[in-house]
Design a protein around this motif. Structure first.
Motif, PDB file in Angstrom:
ATOM      1  N   SER A 268      10.177   8.373   4.990  1.00 52.29           N
ATOM      2  CA  SER A 268       9.995   8.597   3.549  1.00 52.29           C
ATOM      3  C   SER A 268       9.413   9.965   3.198  1.00 52.29           C
ATOM      4  CB  SER A 268       9.068   7.520   2.974  1.00 52.29           C
ATOM      5  OG  SER A 268       7.753   7.672   3.496  1.00 52.29           O
ATOM      6  N   GLY A 269       8.894  10.658   4.196  1.00 53.88           N
ATOM      7  CA  GLY A 269       8.240  11.930   3.909  1.00 53.88           C
ATOM      8  C   GLY A 269       6.843  11.777   3.347  1.00 53.88           C
ATOM      9  N   SER A 270       6.296  10.560   3.413  1.00 48.92           N
ATOM     10  CA  SER A 270       4.942  10.309   2.908  1.00 48.92           C
ATOM     11  C   SER A 270       3.912  10.615   3.992  1.00 48.92           C
ATOM     12  CB  SER A 270       4.807   8.850   2.464  1.00 48.92           C
ATOM     13  OG  SER A 270       5.781   8.523   1.498  1.00 48.92           O
ATOM     14  N   SER A 271       2.662  10.375   3.674  1.00 50.33           N
ATOM     15  CA  SER A 271       1.590  10.592   4.663  1.00 50.33           C
ATOM     16  C   SER A 271       0.526   9.506   4.507  1.00 50.33           C
ATOM     17  CB  SER A 271       0.962  11.975   4.493  1.00 50.33           C
ATOM     18  OG  SER A 271       0.476  12.147   3.174  1.00 50.33           O
ATOM     19  N   ILE A 272       0.955   8.238   4.565  1.00 45.73           N
ATOM     20  CA  ILE A 272       0.001   7.139   4.408  1.00 45.73           C
ATOM     21  C   ILE A 272      -0.808   6.943   5.692  1.00 45.73           C
ATOM     22  CG2 ILE A 272       1.398   5.956   2.672  1.00 45.73           C
ATOM     23  CD1 ILE A 272       2.166   3.950   4.912  1.00 45.73           C
ATOM     24  N   GLU A 273      -2.006   6.395   5.529  1.00 44.73           N
ATOM     25  CA  GLU A 273      -2.900   6.098   6.641  1.00 44.73           C
ATOM     26  C   GLU A 273      -3.491   4.716   6.432  1.00 44.73           C
ATOM     27  OE1 GLU A 273      -5.740   9.241   6.318  1.00 44.73           O
ATOM     28  OE2 GLU A 273      -4.505  10.685   7.443  1.00 44.73           O
TER      29      GLU A 273
ATOM     30  N   GLU B 276      13.511   0.472   6.762  1.00 43.00           N
ATOM     31  CA  GLU B 276      14.849   0.668   6.197  1.00 43.00           C
ATOM     32  C   GLU B 276      15.073  -0.262   5.005  1.00 43.00           C
ATOM     33  OE1 GLU B 276      19.314   0.923   8.023  1.00 43.00           O
ATOM     34  OE2 GLU B 276      18.236  -0.957   8.415  1.00 43.00           O
ATOM     35  N   TRP B 277      14.796  -1.557   5.194  1.00 38.88           N
ATOM     36  CA  TRP B 277      14.997  -2.522   4.108  1.00 38.88           C
ATOM     37  C   TRP B 277      14.118  -2.186   2.913  1.00 38.88           C
ATOM     38  CZ3 TRP B 277      12.609  -5.695   0.778  1.00 38.88           C
ATOM     39  CH2 TRP B 277      13.367  -6.672   0.148  1.00 38.88           C
ATOM     40  N   SER B 278      12.864  -1.841   3.156  1.00 39.08           N
ATOM     41  CA  SER B 278      11.906  -1.606   2.080  1.00 39.08           C
ATOM     42  C   SER B 278      12.286  -0.391   1.248  1.00 39.08           C
ATOM     43  CB  SER B 278      10.499  -1.435   2.659  1.00 39.08           C
ATOM     44  OG  SER B 278      10.105  -2.595   3.370  1.00 39.08           O
ATOM     45  N   LEU B 279      12.789   0.644   1.884  1.00 46.47           N
ATOM     46  CA  LEU B 279      13.215   1.831   1.134  1.00 46.47           C
ATOM     47  C   LEU B 279      14.444   1.522   0.286  1.00 46.47           C
ATOM     48  CD1 LEU B 279      12.630   4.637   3.794  1.00 46.47           C
ATOM     49  CD2 LEU B 279      11.304   4.206   1.709  1.00 46.47           C
ATOM     50  N   VAL B 280      15.348   0.698   0.807  1.00 46.77           N
ATOM     51  CA  VAL B 280      16.492   0.252  -0.003  1.00 46.77           C
ATOM     52  C   VAL B 280      15.992  -0.492  -1.236  1.00 46.77           C
ATOM     53  CG1 VAL B 280      18.458  -1.356  -0.069  1.00 46.77           C
ATOM     54  CG2 VAL B 280      18.149   0.177   1.901  1.00 46.77           C
ATOM     55  N   TYR B 281      15.013  -1.348  -1.044  1.00 49.40           N
ATOM     56  CA  TYR B 281      14.456  -2.118  -2.160  1.00 49.40           C
ATOM     57  C   TYR B 281      13.779  -1.214  -3.191  1.00 49.40           C
ATOM     58  CZ  TYR B 281      11.217  -5.177  -4.660  1.00 49.40           C
ATOM     59  OH  TYR B 281      10.486  -5.821  -5.634  1.00 49.40           O
ATOM     60  N   PHE B 282      12.953  -0.294  -2.733  1.00 49.75           N
ATOM     61  CA  PHE B 282      12.239   0.589  -3.650  1.00 49.75           C
ATOM     62  C   PHE B 282      13.187   1.522  -4.410  1.00 49.75           C
ATOM     63  CE2 PHE B 282       8.298   0.315  -0.736  1.00 49.75           C
ATOM     64  CZ  PHE B 282       7.888  -0.835  -1.388  1.00 49.75           C
ATOM     65  N   GLU B 283      14.323   1.824  -3.799  1.00 60.05           N
ATOM     66  CA  GLU B 283      15.300   2.710  -4.444  1.00 60.05           C
ATOM     67  C   GLU B 283      16.323   1.923  -5.267  1.00 60.05           C
ATOM     68  OE1 GLU B 283      16.803   4.811  -1.071  1.00 60.05           O
ATOM     69  OE2 GLU B 283      14.887   5.833  -0.695  1.00 60.05           O
ATOM     70  N   HIS B 284      16.104   0.617  -5.432  1.00 61.73           N
ATOM     71  CA  HIS B 284      16.941  -0.256  -6.268  1.00 61.73           C
ATOM     72  C   HIS B 284      18.391  -0.299  -5.787  1.00 61.73           C
ATOM     73  CE1 HIS B 284      13.531  -0.474  -8.983  1.00 61.73           C
ATOM     74  NE2 HIS B 284      13.504   0.835  -9.034  1.00 61.73           N
ATOM     75  N   ARG B 285      18.561  -0.195  -4.473  1.00 61.51           N
ATOM     76  CA  ARG B 285      19.890  -0.372  -3.897  1.00 61.51           C
ATOM     77  C   ARG B 285      20.087  -1.830  -3.489  1.00 61.51           C
ATOM     78  NH1 ARG B 285      20.286   2.922   0.854  1.00 61.51           N
ATOM     79  NH2 ARG B 285      18.070   3.453   0.826  1.00 61.51           N
ATOM     80  N   ASP B 286      21.206  -2.156  -2.898  1.00 56.00           N
ATOM     81  CA  ASP B 286      21.587  -3.549  -2.636  1.00 56.00           C
ATOM     82  C   ASP B 286      20.915  -4.049  -1.349  1.00 56.00           C
ATOM     83  OD1 ASP B 286      22.860  -5.986  -2.090  1.00 56.00           O
ATOM     84  OD2 ASP B 286      24.746  -5.328  -2.980  1.00 56.00           O
TER      85      ASP B 286
ATOM     86  N   ALA C 282       0.828  -1.203   0.000  1.00 50.50           N
ATOM     87  CA  ALA C 282       0.000   0.000   0.000  1.00 50.50           C
ATOM     88  C   ALA C 282       0.865   1.257   0.000  1.00 50.50           C
ATOM     89  CB  ALA C 282      -0.924  -0.018   1.214  1.00 50.50           C
ATOM     90  N   ALA C 283       1.948   1.232   0.781  1.00 48.73           N
ATOM     91  CA  ALA C 283       2.847   2.386   0.825  1.00 48.73           C
ATOM     92  C   ALA C 283       3.495   2.628  -0.530  1.00 48.73           C
ATOM     93  CB  ALA C 283       3.912   2.176   1.900  1.00 48.73           C
ATOM     94  N   GLN C 284       3.879   1.539  -1.195  1.00 40.77           N
ATOM     95  CA  GLN C 284       4.485   1.660  -2.517  1.00 40.77           C
ATOM     96  C   GLN C 284       3.509   2.272  -3.513  1.00 40.77           C
ATOM     97  OE1 GLN C 284       5.593  -2.055  -4.385  1.00 40.77           O
ATOM     98  NE2 GLN C 284       7.130  -1.076  -5.673  1.00 40.77           N
ATOM     99  N   ASP C 285       2.239   1.894  -3.405  1.00 40.21           N
ATOM    100  CA  ASP C 285       1.217   2.401  -4.324  1.00 40.21           C
ATOM    101  C   ASP C 285       0.609   3.714  -3.861  1.00 40.21           C
ATOM    102  OD1 ASP C 285       1.610   0.133  -5.840  1.00 40.21           O
ATOM    103  OD2 ASP C 285      -0.049  -0.983  -4.937  1.00 40.21           O
ATOM    104  N   LYS C 286       1.083   4.207  -2.695  1.00 39.67           N
ATOM    105  CA  LYS C 286       0.569   5.458  -2.121  1.00 39.67           C
ATOM    106  C   LYS C 286      -0.941   5.387  -1.907  1.00 39.67           C
ATOM    107  CE  LYS C 286       4.254   8.470  -3.847  1.00 39.67           C
ATOM    108  NZ  LYS C 286       5.151   7.362  -4.231  1.00 39.67           N
ATOM    109  N   LYS C 287      -1.378   4.254  -1.360  1.00 36.48           N
ATOM    110  CA  LYS C 287      -2.791   4.038  -1.049  1.00 36.48           C
ATOM    111  C   LYS C 287      -2.962   3.805   0.446  1.00 36.48           C
ATOM    112  CE  LYS C 287      -3.939   1.865  -5.501  1.00 36.48           C
ATOM    113  NZ  LYS C 287      -4.443   0.608  -6.136  1.00 36.48           N
TER     114      LYS C 287
END
Length: 360
Positions: free
Chosen positions: A281-286, A329-339, A209-214
């Motif tokens: 992430s600076g997002s505002s998910i709920e 932390e892990w998920s943001l690394v994944y979404f940013e295509h880091r290792d 949901a966070a990835q899709d901004k929903k």
């Protein structure tokens, strides 16, 4: 500090190694210098943590079904394991309602097949069957279940894991009383961590949901569960396997779970996730409550882990707030295509308090 030197060059067979917990265990053991063989079906999701970390490049990964006894015997014969950790399972409650026969075939007969292989291989000194906190007959009481409580899970998944416990006990009493092989089971609570892509699990649902901004849809915010970072049970499993390898008197049944403060309702967990995700992430998910009754699901379940603490000196290292921070932390690394593999190595080193596991 958690000493991993025991595992260097040990021959270890893990069933279900391509799953979420299996991938974290393989990563840790690879860092510790163990000789690891995995036996499992293809990873259950796409993407999946095992492939993202390219673990098949640093260990033997055998494609096999625990329902296939002949193939499993071949695998045991070829790798001659000293330690066997059985994690292969159909692990989802909702899926067990859809496919109960497959769930029982995998979780019950799969355990029979692994134990049959252990029975025939004198090289195995330590066997651990990983089950779940849901094996207990849940009376919805306020205190934690102890290892001597009645086993009778309600839904097909939980019940099949109760049966797996009983199969293990029967094999232990029937075939291993005069054996050098030590046998234990471990019952863990709800596990969270980076790289879980499973369907119908709350933290992966939050990540998607966070990835899709929903908004995050929560089907039952009222259930209370013990939540722990995946490295808590993984290191506890290895601690049990090591202890009984060195001294068979440590063999038994063990609960692995967080302290009472980390037993949260699903709603509380998701609120914590939203706070940590938005902060990082600076997002505002709920999240939104879409409780629809659904199939039977226990509303309260907690473990008493006094035995593991007293017997082996184990204690939880990361509370649920830290665990969620590590997931984010892990998920943001994944979404940013880091290792993501390096992120896992960093988190394992932080958890174990060791800069270089292979050097210990």
């Amino acid at each position: 500090m958690w000493d991993t030197s025991f595992f260097k060059n040990k021959k270890i067979l893990i069933t279900g190694h391509t799953g979420f917990k299996g991938a974290w265990m393989c990563q840790l053991l690879k860092m510790a210098g163990a000789d690891v063989t995995g036996y499992a079906l293809e990873a259950p999701t796409s993407p999946n943590l095992f492939d993202l970390c390219r673990l098949s490049e640093s260990m033997r990964s055998i494609h096999g079904d625990v329902r296939d006894l002949a193939h499993m015997k071949e695998t045991f014969a070829s790798c001659q394991p000293e330690i066997v950790i059985h994690m292969a399972a159909q692990p989802l409650v909702l899926e067990s309602y859809k496919n109960p026969v497959y769930t029982y075939e995998t979780n019950v007969m799969g355990t029979v097949h692994v134990l049959e292989c252990v029975r025939e291989m004198s090289c195995v000194k330590s066997f651990l069957n990983v089950t779940t906190d849901k094996v207990y007959l849940n009376r919805e009481w306020e205190w934690g279940y102890r290892e001597n409580e009645e086993l009778n899970g309600f839904d097909p998944y939980s019940n099949s894991k109760s049966c797996s416990e009983l199969v293990t006990s029967s094999y232990k009493n029937s075939f291993f009383t005069a054996s050098d092989t030590a046998i234990s089971t471990a019952r863990a609570g709800n596990v969270i961590g980076g790289g879980d892509f499973a369907a119908d699990r709350i933290i992966p649902d939050c990540i998607r949901a966070a990835q899709d901004k929903k908004a995050i849809v929560v089907r039952n915010p009222y259930s209370t569960r013990p939540y722990e970072h995946v490295l808590e049970p993984v290191t506890a499993y290895l601690m049990i396997a090591k202890a009984q390898y060195e001294d068979p008197s440590f063999a038994g049944n063990y609960n692995v779970g967080p302290d009472d403060a980390d037993c949260l309702t699903t709603g509380e967990l998701v609120t914590l996730f939203c706070d940590k995700w938005n902060q990082a992430s600076g997002s505002s998910i709920e999240w939104k409550n879409e409780y629809d009754g659904g199939p039977h699901e226990a509303t309260f379940l907690k473990l008493d882990c006094s035995k593991l603490k007293k017997t082996l000196g184990w204690a939880p290292r990361w509370n649920v707030e830290t665990a969620i921070e590590k997931v984010v932390e892990w998920s943001l690394v994944y979404f940013e295509h880091r290792d993501v593999s390096k992120c896992m190595e960093k988190q394992i080193q932080e958890f174990c308090g060791i800069d270089d596991l292979s050097a210990k």
